[in-house]
Design a protein around this motif. Structure first.
Motif, short mmCIF file in Angstrom:
data_model
loop_
_atom_site.label_atom_id
_atom_site.label_comp_id
_atom_site.label_asym_id
_atom_site.label_seq_id
_atom_site.Cartn_x
_atom_site.Cartn_y
_atom_site.Cartn_z
N CYS A 157 0.84 -1.14 0.18
CA CYS A 157 -0.06 0.34 0.32
C CYS A 157 0.90 1.26 0.24
O CYS A 157 1.84 1.21 0.78
N CYS B 250 -6.51 -0.44 0.26
CA CYS B 250 -5.64 -1.45 1.55
C CYS B 250 -7.23 -1.64 2.57
O CYS B 250 -7.70 -0.14 3.33
N GLY C 139 0.00 4.05 0.97
CA GLY C 139 -0.19 4.94 2.34
C GLY C 139 0.45 4.76 3.22
O GLY C 139 1.25 4.79 4.55
N CYS C 140 0.52 3.29 3.49
CA CYS C 140 0.63 2.67 4.87
C CYS C 140 2.18 1.66 5.20
O CYS C 140 2.50 1.09 5.73
N THR D 76 -6.45 -0.56 5.71
CA THR D 76 -6.40 0.49 6.96
C THR D 76 -6.59 2.08 6.27
O THR D 76 -7.01 2.84 7.00
N CYS D 77 -6.43 2.50 4.87
CA CYS D 77 -6.29 3.26 4.39
C CYS D 77 -7.67 4.04 3.58
O CYS D 77 -8.11 4.74 3.67
ZN LIG Z 1 -2.90 1.51 4.20
#
Ligand SMILES: [Zn+2]
Ligand SMILES: [Zn+2]
Ligand SMILES: [Zn+2]
Length: 137
Positions: A24, A55, A26-27, A57-58
């Motif tokens: 990802c 993702c 992002g993370c 999480t994101c």
């Molecule tokens: Zn992420």
């Protein structure tokens, strides 16, 4: 669209088959298998697509993918391989027949070109990209 996530396999001869995973942007978590288009993007040095929405999480807070400009050379196969005999062709420089345009790397689509040596754009989204601004009708 769900991305496959192939686990590593141990073959009968003891060797291991590992499917390259996409992280990802992002993370940094691995979200699944690298797709063919992401692989060719990585090889071609093209910005990888924004996958934060895939993702867990994101995803809930991820904004629209950010448009990224990139230069695209357009012209004949021979010209792009610098194998032509037009004016101006020399080491690491295209001939005068090759045009350059700026496209959005995120919203254009690409396919492997002649002998997989480079990519060709199957859809070139002109820059500034119209996906870049919020669309309010
Ligand atoms: Zn992420
Ligand atoms: Zn775009
Ligand atoms: Zn040429």
């Amino acid at each position: 669209m769900t991305r496959p996530n192939t686990p590593d396999r141990v073959n009968s001869d003891g060797s291991k088959t590992i499917t390259t995973k996409r992280a990802c942007n992002g993370c940094g978590d691995l979200i699944g298998d690298l797709t063919d288009s992401e692989f060719t993007a990585a090889v071609a040095g093209r910005p990888l697509p924004d996958v934060r929405r895939e993702c867990t999480t994101c995803g809930p807070t991820a904004p629209e993918p950010t448009c990224t400009p990139m230069k695209l050379a357009s012209g004949d196969v021979l010209c792009l391989e610098m194998e032509c005999d037009h004016d101006g062709v020399r080491d690491n420089s295209y001939c005068e027949e090759v045009g350059e345009e700026v496209v959005c790397a995120i919203h254009s689509t690409f396919a492997p070109g002649f002998e997989d040596a480079y990519e060709v754009a199957t859809h070139a989204e002109p820059w500034p990209c119209k996906h870049n601004k919020a669309v309010t009708p």
